[in-house]
Design a protein around this motif. Structure first.
Motif, PDB file in Angstrom:
ATOM      1  N   LEU A   1     -27.141  54.150 -47.472  1.00 58.74           N
ATOM      2  CA  LEU A   1     -27.557  54.486 -46.115  1.00 58.74           C
ATOM      3  C   LEU A   1     -28.729  53.633 -45.657  1.00 58.74           C
ATOM      4  CD1 LEU A   1     -27.357  58.386 -46.277  1.00 58.74           C
ATOM      5  CD2 LEU A   1     -25.837  56.857 -45.013  1.00 58.74           C
ATOM      6  N   LYS A   2     -29.720  53.478 -46.520  1.00 57.33           N
ATOM      7  CA  LYS A   2     -30.947  52.778 -46.134  1.00 57.33           C
ATOM      8  C   LYS A   2     -30.793  51.264 -46.120  1.00 57.33           C
ATOM      9  CE  LYS A   2     -35.835  52.434 -47.351  1.00 57.33           C
ATOM     10  NZ  LYS A   2     -36.881  52.936 -48.246  1.00 57.33           N
ATOM     11  N   TYR A   3     -30.365  50.706 -47.232  1.00 53.12           N
ATOM     12  CA  TYR A   3     -30.411  49.255 -47.390  1.00 53.12           C
ATOM     13  C   TYR A   3     -29.198  48.514 -46.846  1.00 53.12           C
ATOM     14  CZ  TYR A   3     -34.352  50.425 -50.311  1.00 53.12           C
ATOM     15  OH  TYR A   3     -35.549  50.922 -50.756  1.00 53.12           O
ATOM     16  N   ASP A   4     -28.033  49.142 -46.883  1.00 56.42           N
ATOM     17  CA  ASP A   4     -26.854  48.426 -46.404  1.00 56.42           C
ATOM     18  C   ASP A   4     -26.467  48.819 -44.981  1.00 56.42           C
ATOM     19  OD1 ASP A   4     -24.724  46.497 -46.983  1.00 56.42           O
ATOM     20  OD2 ASP A   4     -23.432  48.223 -46.656  1.00 56.42           O
ATOM     21  N   LEU A   5     -26.597  50.094 -44.678  1.00 56.99           N
ATOM     22  CA  LEU A   5     -26.143  50.562 -43.376  1.00 56.99           C
ATOM     23  C   LEU A   5     -27.272  50.680 -42.354  1.00 56.99           C
ATOM     24  CD1 LEU A   5     -23.686  53.220 -44.774  1.00 56.99           C
ATOM     25  CD2 LEU A   5     -23.052  51.123 -43.578  1.00 56.99           C
TER      26      LEU A   5
ATOM     27  N   ARG B   1     -20.608  58.625 -52.243  1.00 57.18           N
ATOM     28  CA  ARG B   1     -21.084  58.703 -53.627  1.00 57.18           C
ATOM     29  C   ARG B   1     -20.162  57.891 -54.538  1.00 57.18           C
ATOM     30  NH1 ARG B   1     -20.603  63.794 -54.148  1.00 57.18           N
ATOM     31  NH2 ARG B   1     -22.420  64.212 -52.883  1.00 57.18           N
ATOM     32  N   ARG B   2     -18.861  58.049 -54.358  1.00 58.79           N
ATOM     33  CA  ARG B   2     -17.910  57.275 -55.179  1.00 58.79           C
ATOM     34  C   ARG B   2     -18.032  55.784 -54.890  1.00 58.79           C
ATOM     35  NH1 ARG B   2     -12.552  57.860 -54.735  1.00 58.79           N
ATOM     36  NH2 ARG B   2     -12.540  58.666 -52.612  1.00 58.79           N
ATOM     37  N   THR B   3     -18.225  55.429 -53.633  1.00 57.12           N
ATOM     38  CA  THR B   3     -18.391  54.018 -53.263  1.00 57.12           C
ATOM     39  C   THR B   3     -19.673  53.461 -53.860  1.00 57.12           C
ATOM     40  OG1 THR B   3     -17.157  54.363 -51.213  1.00 57.12           O
ATOM     41  CG2 THR B   3     -18.560  52.417 -51.323  1.00 57.12           C
ATOM     42  N   GLY B   4     -20.751  54.216 -53.757  1.00 50.58           N
ATOM     43  CA  GLY B   4     -22.033  53.780 -54.311  1.00 50.58           C
ATOM     44  C   GLY B   4     -21.965  53.528 -55.812  1.00 50.58           C
ATOM     45  N   ARG B   5     -21.228  54.355 -56.519  1.00 42.84           N
ATOM     46  CA  ARG B   5     -21.090  54.163 -57.980  1.00 42.84           C
ATOM     47  C   ARG B   5     -20.508  52.791 -58.310  1.00 42.84           C
ATOM     48  NH1 ARG B   5     -18.206  59.354 -58.864  1.00 42.84           N
ATOM     49  NH2 ARG B   5     -19.831  60.809 -58.363  1.00 42.84           N
ATOM     50  N   ILE B   6     -19.596  52.317 -57.488  1.00 45.30           N
ATOM     51  CA  ILE B   6     -18.994  51.005 -57.719  1.00 45.30           C
ATOM     52  C   ILE B   6     -20.063  49.917 -57.703  1.00 45.30           C
ATOM     53  CG2 ILE B   6     -17.485  49.237 -56.685  1.00 45.30           C
ATOM     54  CD1 ILE B   6     -15.713  51.608 -55.742  1.00 45.30           C
ATOM     55  N   TYR B   7     -21.039  50.064 -56.815  1.00 43.25           N
ATOM     56  CA  TYR B   7     -22.085  49.060 -56.647  1.00 43.25           C
ATOM     57  C   TYR B   7     -23.379  49.411 -57.382  1.00 43.25           C
ATOM     58  CZ  TYR B   7     -18.888  47.233 -53.248  1.00 43.25           C
ATOM     59  OH  TYR B   7     -17.769  46.708 -52.658  1.00 43.25           O
ATOM     60  N   GLY B   8     -23.360  50.517 -58.129  1.00 39.58           N
ATOM     61  CA  GLY B   8     -24.532  50.904 -58.909  1.00 39.58           C
ATOM     62  C   GLY B   8     -25.683  51.405 -58.054  1.00 39.58           C
ATOM     63  N   CYS B   9     -25.370  52.067 -56.953  1.00 40.25           N
ATOM     64  CA  CYS B   9     -26.446  52.586 -56.111  1.00 40.25           C
ATOM     65  C   CYS B   9     -26.111  53.991 -55.616  1.00 40.25           C
ATOM     66  CB  CYS B   9     -26.737  51.651 -54.949  1.00 40.25           C
ATOM     67  SG  CYS B   9     -25.391  51.437 -53.798  1.00 40.25           S
TER      68      CYS B   9
ATOM     69  N   THR C   1     -15.542  49.137 -44.199  1.00 37.67           N
ATOM     70  CA  THR C   1     -14.410  49.563 -45.023  1.00 37.67           C
ATOM     71  C   THR C   1     -13.051  49.384 -44.368  1.00 37.67           C
ATOM     72  OG1 THR C   1     -14.521  51.829 -44.189  1.00 37.67           O
ATOM     73  CG2 THR C   1     -15.837  51.321 -46.167  1.00 37.67           C
ATOM     74  N   ASN C   2     -13.045  49.162 -43.071  1.00 31.48           N
ATOM     75  CA  ASN C   2     -11.802  49.091 -42.301  1.00 31.48           C
ATOM     76  C   ASN C   2     -11.045  50.427 -42.326  1.00 31.48           C
ATOM     77  OD1 ASN C   2     -10.295  47.551 -40.509  1.00 31.48           O
ATOM     78  ND2 ASN C   2      -8.773  47.053 -42.071  1.00 31.48           N
ATOM     79  N   VAL C   3     -11.773  51.514 -42.579  1.00 31.26           N
ATOM     80  CA  VAL C   3     -11.211  52.850 -42.474  1.00 31.26           C
ATOM     81  C   VAL C   3     -11.646  53.388 -41.118  1.00 31.26           C
ATOM     82  CG1 VAL C   3     -11.236  55.191 -43.405  1.00 31.26           C
ATOM     83  CG2 VAL C   3     -11.257  53.234 -44.961  1.00 31.26           C
ATOM     84  N   PRO C   4     -10.717  53.735 -40.237  1.00 37.41           N
ATOM     85  CA  PRO C   4     -11.091  54.121 -38.881  1.00 37.41           C
ATOM     86  C   PRO C   4     -11.878  55.429 -38.835  1.00 37.41           C
ATOM     87  CG  PRO C   4      -8.756  54.490 -39.238  1.00 37.41           C
ATOM     88  CD  PRO C   4      -9.276  53.791 -40.468  1.00 37.41           C
TER      89      PRO C   4
ATOM     90  N   SER D   1     -21.197  42.555 -43.144  1.00 34.23           N
ATOM     91  CA  SER D   1     -20.279  42.191 -44.220  1.00 34.23           C
ATOM     92  C   SER D   1     -19.512  43.399 -44.713  1.00 34.23           C
ATOM     93  CB  SER D   1     -20.984  41.542 -45.389  1.00 34.23           C
ATOM     94  OG  SER D   1     -22.307  41.720 -45.435  1.00 34.23           O
ATOM     95  N   ARG D   2     -18.248  43.142 -44.966  1.00 32.69           N
ATOM     96  CA  ARG D   2     -17.368  44.188 -45.490  1.00 32.69           C
ATOM     97  C   ARG D   2     -17.704  44.456 -46.942  1.00 32.69           C
ATOM     98  NH1 ARG D   2     -11.898  44.183 -43.587  1.00 32.69           N
ATOM     99  NH2 ARG D   2     -11.678  45.761 -45.169  1.00 32.69           N
ATOM    100  N   TRP D   3     -17.506  45.687 -47.352  1.00 31.93           N
ATOM    101  CA  TRP D   3     -17.613  46.022 -48.760  1.00 31.93           C
ATOM    102  C   TRP D   3     -16.314  45.554 -49.399  1.00 31.93           C
ATOM    103  CZ3 TRP D   3     -19.211  51.738 -47.626  1.00 31.93           C
ATOM    104  CH2 TRP D   3     -20.543  51.770 -47.225  1.00 31.93           C
ATOM    105  N   PRO D   4     -16.370  44.577 -50.294  1.00 28.82           N
ATOM    106  CA  PRO D   4     -15.129  44.034 -50.848  1.00 28.82           C
ATOM    107  C   PRO D   4     -14.335  45.054 -51.662  1.00 28.82           C
ATOM    108  CG  PRO D   4     -17.036  43.053 -51.923  1.00 28.82           C
ATOM    109  CD  PRO D   4     -17.548  43.902 -50.810  1.00 28.82           C
ATOM    110  N   VAL D   5     -15.034  46.004 -52.257  1.00 31.53           N
ATOM    111  CA  VAL D   5     -14.359  47.032 -53.059  1.00 31.53           C
ATOM    112  C   VAL D   5     -14.870  48.386 -52.574  1.00 31.53           C
ATOM    113  CG1 VAL D   5     -14.035  47.973 -55.373  1.00 31.53           C
ATOM    114  CG2 VAL D   5     -14.281  45.507 -55.059  1.00 31.53           C
ATOM    115  N   HIS D   6     -13.949  49.253 -52.274  1.00 28.67           N
ATOM    116  CA  HIS D   6     -14.300  50.629 -51.930  1.00 28.67           C
ATOM    117  C   HIS D   6     -13.071  51.495 -52.157  1.00 28.67           C
ATOM    118  CE1 HIS D   6     -12.802  48.716 -48.267  1.00 28.67           C
ATOM    119  NE2 HIS D   6     -12.249  49.881 -48.012  1.00 28.67           N
ATOM    120  N   PRO D   7     -13.296  52.696 -52.700  1.00 28.26           N
ATOM    121  CA  PRO D   7     -12.140  53.576 -52.924  1.00 28.26           C
ATOM    122  C   PRO D   7     -11.630  54.120 -51.595  1.00 28.26           C
ATOM    123  CG  PRO D   7     -14.172  54.731 -53.434  1.00 28.26           C
ATOM    124  CD  PRO D   7     -14.554  53.316 -53.107  1.00 28.26           C
TER     125      PRO D   7
END
Length: 73
Positions: free
Chosen positions: A37-41, A23-31, A67-70, A4-10
């Protein structure tokens, strides 16, 4: 069906370290980066400090899928 794609990511900032972006992405999701790294990836064995110098290619591909970032070579 792929991961699943992360719906929101900087967007990564030009020249930004991978650990900083995650780190910035994790802050959005509170982790933490470790939780992403462990639970999602599924890369519990990769430590945050290793991300900027020797991140496994498979991890980079997993992040790109969410993220659709190559992956940059």
């Amino acid at each position: 069906m792929g991961p699943s794609r992360w719906p929101v990511h900087p967007a990564p900032i030009d020249g930004e370290a991978l650990s900083s972006w995650l780190r910035r992405t994790g802050r959005i999701y509170g982790c933490s980066v470790a939780d992403l790294l462990k639970y999602d990836l599924g890369f519990a064995e990769v430590k945050s400090r290793e991300l900027d110098m020797e991140a496994p290619r498979e991890l980079l591909i997993a992040i790109a899928a969410r993220t659709n970032v190559p992956v940059q070579n």
